[in-house]
Design an enzyme around this catalytic site. Structure first.
Site, PDB file in Angstrom:
ATOM      1  N   GLU A  66       1.079  -1.206   0.109  1.00 35.60           N
ATOM      2  CA  GLU A  66      -0.248   0.015   0.147  1.00 35.60           C
ATOM      3  C   GLU A  66       0.422   1.200   0.026  1.00 35.60           C
ATOM      4  O   GLU A  66       1.870   1.016   0.718  1.00 35.60           O
ATOM      5  CB  GLU A  66      -0.653   0.074   1.338  1.00 35.60           C
ATOM      6  CG  GLU A  66      -2.287  -1.199   1.045  1.00 35.60           C
ATOM      7  CD  GLU A  66      -2.792  -0.727   2.506  1.00 35.60           C
ATOM      8  OE1 GLU A  66      -2.856  -0.066   2.920  1.00 35.60           O
ATOM      9  OE2 GLU A  66      -2.259  -1.785   3.173  1.00 35.60           O
ATOM     10  N   ARG A 305       5.217 -13.622   9.522  1.00 42.25           N
ATOM     11  CA  ARG A 305       6.133 -12.253   9.278  1.00 42.25           C
ATOM     12  C   ARG A 305       7.339 -11.842  10.373  1.00 42.25           C
ATOM     13  O   ARG A 305       7.095 -12.354  10.969  1.00 42.25           O
ATOM     14  CB  ARG A 305       4.964 -10.818   9.590  1.00 42.25           C
ATOM     15  CG  ARG A 305       4.774 -10.580  11.426  1.00 42.25           C
ATOM     16  CD  ARG A 305       3.399  -9.527  11.668  1.00 42.25           C
ATOM     17  NE  ARG A 305       3.862  -8.276  10.632  1.00 42.25           N
ATOM     18  CZ  ARG A 305       2.727  -7.280  10.799  1.00 42.25           C
ATOM     19  NH1 ARG A 305       1.391  -7.287  11.019  1.00 42.25           N
ATOM     20  NH2 ARG A 305       3.805  -6.336  10.346  1.00 42.25           N
ATOM     21  N   LYS A 315       3.465   3.679  12.002  1.00 39.39           N
ATOM     22  CA  LYS A 315       3.261   4.923  11.262  1.00 39.39           C
ATOM     23  C   LYS A 315       3.417   6.332  11.832  1.00 39.39           C
ATOM     24  O   LYS A 315       4.011   7.229  11.840  1.00 39.39           O
ATOM     25  CB  LYS A 315       2.627   4.991   9.080  1.00 39.39           C
ATOM     26  CG  LYS A 315       2.727   6.277   8.611  1.00 39.39           C
ATOM     27  CD  LYS A 315       1.840   6.476   7.334  1.00 39.39           C
ATOM     28  CE  LYS A 315       1.788   7.702   6.697  1.00 39.39           C
ATOM     29  NZ  LYS A 315       0.386   7.459   5.689  1.00 39.39           N
TER      30      LYS A 315
END
Length: 624
Positions: A66, A305, A315
């Site tokens: 994204e 992950r 973020k």
């Protein structure tokens, strides 16, 4: 539907011949926790098990970020898996931007993502965007309605939550009152959404799945939502939320990830949709939608992950660090975004070696930053040259050498003879680091002190301190006087107990090279700042950056800059010509500062001033 034998789109360039199938039965042989085989993670374990194609089928993968933020170290695993898996099997990999949320997307993120993939050494067969397929996706959405697989819902967010069991499955699930509206009515309402009749949250296009399933991914997921406000609205903060970076204001509705991802995978002929285990439940809805629309269904498989302890990666939290002045920007070397690691001087090969060494499985991997740094340290030790760097210099005047004494000393660039050697001047005045001098001699201090001798690296004979001077205001030592201990002819040479690094004062040979040296320590004082009860900002280390503005470097730096990056210039820098004369990017000028740490040039360097970033220490600091 069965995947086609050659599912590569006609415009995708790929290898003409498939790479011969490698032997996947051989396990890698680790050395210093770093596999010798750079393809180890594809030969055993998860990625070997999921291959599952006939020898004539071409592997096609995709990396689908994204574009709403900068990639971090955790993303390097996904990049290495998707690009590396395709490369290992002689296939191709797309870089596909999942650009379906225009309010969060910015051009700088698109650019940074592409740059980081190239920096890591991968080249997508083609760069695509989910928005390339908006028309095709919309048409399939209408087809889904006609197949009794979707409807338009006008329920509020809280009502939808109750329909899905109260968010935590605390109540019985039940159907949306609009679920069984006639197909034609849903078509009219969906087109009304498209044409701007509804504002955000007034209508949602939902898939008609299986409310009896135990999998929440089958509880009538949203497939399209309204983002652009209706025509005629003004003075609303949301007025520009639907302005897409590529399609402008054409669309007022945008597809969700759950609707877009599997279908675009199908359009692009993806054979292996490799994603993290957080999407494992989504495999059922992924398969359901492809089958319902009767399109080619790729194979989705999930791996664990990569998480990182000792820092923050979100973020929002990084933006908080920047806005509160704890770090300078997204590329601050104390962060673990890929652009920050690049600026800090971490080699891309070290990141790939680190990921390869971890292997791939279904289990989530949480690695402490110290372990990552140790992997980088091992990589640098065998790949970069050595220099002498003095961060905090004190002049040492060797009184029994003439003022014009000049002796050229040969210094190897590495233990590896293939790296070569260079010469540095040795004169009557040299600079040593402040930490290598003690005002009072002691038994457990083996470096320079009054009456004690120490060796200067590669200089034939040691020096003995005779006196020193101090600044009366600061109390700091400002200069040292010493004697060069060259033995009389026939006398026995006594080897010193320790050797220290140094840089000579020799203006005629441009020595020393003056520099600013930035030393970075952990950004946080605890190993898990994310979970601290007082918040991650309360445990920021106030002393995570130290700058030595008057550091000195020996003259071998110029040769290292000319030959960078080591050991192979073309291995890390894509060039526009066959010439090796193109300047290497500053962060690829890496070297070991003997006894100090590993360093790289920072982009703030200029013709007048060298700026160095410490990449990692020479060995793990027990205080960390």
């Amino acid at each position: 539907m069965e995947p086609p034998k050659d599912n590569k789109p006609a415009d995708a360039a790929g290898p003409k011949n498939q790479k011969p199938r490698p032997d996947k039965t051989k396990a890698p042989s680790p050395k210093n926790n770093v596999p010798d085989d750079p393809e180890a993670m594809f030969k055993v374990g998860f990625l070997a098990d999921v291959y599952g194609l006939n020898a004539t089928d071409k592997v096609v993968t995709r990396f689908p970020p994204e574009p709403n933020g900068f990639l971090h170290l955790g993303h390097s695993k996904a990049i290495a898996i998707n690009f590396g898996f395709a490369q290992y099997h002689g296939g191709v990999c797309y870089l596909r931007y999942d650009d379906t949320s225009p309010a969060k997307e910015e051009e700088k993120y698109f650019t940074a993502i592409a740059d980081m993939i190239q920096w890591l050494g991968f080249e997508p067969v083609k760069v695509t965007y989910s928005s390339d397929y908006f028309d095709r996706l919309y048409n399939l959405a209408e087809d889904l309605i006609k197949k009794d697989g979707a409807y338009v819902c006008h329920c509020s967010k809280s009502e939808v939550s109750l329909q899905r069991g109260g968010g935590k499955g605390t109540t019985a699930r039940y159907a949306c009152p609009h679920r069984d509206r006639p197909t034609e009515e849903s078509l009219v309402e969906f087109r009304a959404m498209r044409d701007g009749k509804y504002a955000p949250k007034e209508a949602t296009f939902r898939m008609k799945q299986d409310l009896e399933s135990g999998n929440p991914q089958m509880w009538d997921l949203a497939a399209y939502r309204v983002i652009q406000p209706r025509k005629g609205d003004d003075g609303d903060d949301e007025q520009n939320l639907g302005i897409h970076h590529r399609t402008g204001d054409r669309w007022r509705i945008y597809p969700t990830y759950d609707f877009t991802h599997c279908l675009v995978d199908s359009f692009e002929g993806i054979t292996h949709s490799l994603c993290t285990t957080e999407f494992e439940l989504s495999r059922v809805s992924y398969n359901w939608l492809c089958d319902k629309l009767e399109v080619y269904r790729p194979m989705q498989r999930e791996y664990g992950r990569l998480n990182l302890a000792g820092t923050v990666l979100s973020k929002r939290k990084i933006m908080d660090l920047i806005s509160n002045g704890h770090v300078h920007d997204w590329d601050d070397p104390r962060l673990y975004t890929l652009i920050a690691l690049k600026r800090r001087g971490i080699p891309p090969g070290a990141i790939l070696s680190f990921v390869n060494g971890l292997g791939v499985s279904k289990a989530t991997t949480t690695i402490d930053t110290k372990r990552f740094e140790q992997s980088v340290r091992q990589y640098l030790e065998r790949t970069v040259p050595r220099l002498m760097v003095v961060p905090d210099p004190i002049p040492v005047v060797i009184e029994n050498l003439p003022e014009d004494h000049l002796e050229m000393v040969e210094v190897p660039f590495s233990k590896d003879p293939e790296f070569g050697v260079h010469t540095v001047p040795f004169t009557a005045t040299v600079y040593i680091d402040r930490s290598d001098f003690q005002e009072t001699a002691s038994k457990d201090f083996f470096r320079l002190a009054p009456g004690k001798s120490v060796g200067l690296l590669k200089v034939p004979y040691p020096i003995t301190a005779t006196s020193f001077e101090k600044d009366p205001t600061t109390g700091l030592v400002t200069s040292i006087r010493a004697h060069y201990d060259k033995p009389e002819e026939g006398a026995t040479f006594k080897k010193p107990k320790a050797y220290i690094h140094w840089v000579a004062d020799c203006p005629s040979l441009n020595s020393p090279i003056k520099a600013s040296v930035r030393i970075y320590d952990p950004l946080f004082t605890v190993s898990n700042p994310d979970s601290h009860p007082d918040g991650f900002l309360s445990v920021v280390n106030p002393n995570s950056e130290h700058v030595f503005f008057h550091a000195m470097v020996e003259v071998g730096l110029q040769e290292i800059i000319r030959r960078a990056p080591w050991p192979n210039f073309k291995a890390e820098q894509k060039q526009t010509s066959d010439s090796d004369s193109a300047a290497a990017p500053p962060e690829s000028v890496r070297f070991q500062g003997m006894r100090v740490g590993y360093f790289c040039l920072d982009r703030d360097s200029s013709d007048d001033r060298v700026v160095l970033n410490r990449i990692v220490t020479l060995k793990e600091d027990p205080k960390k």
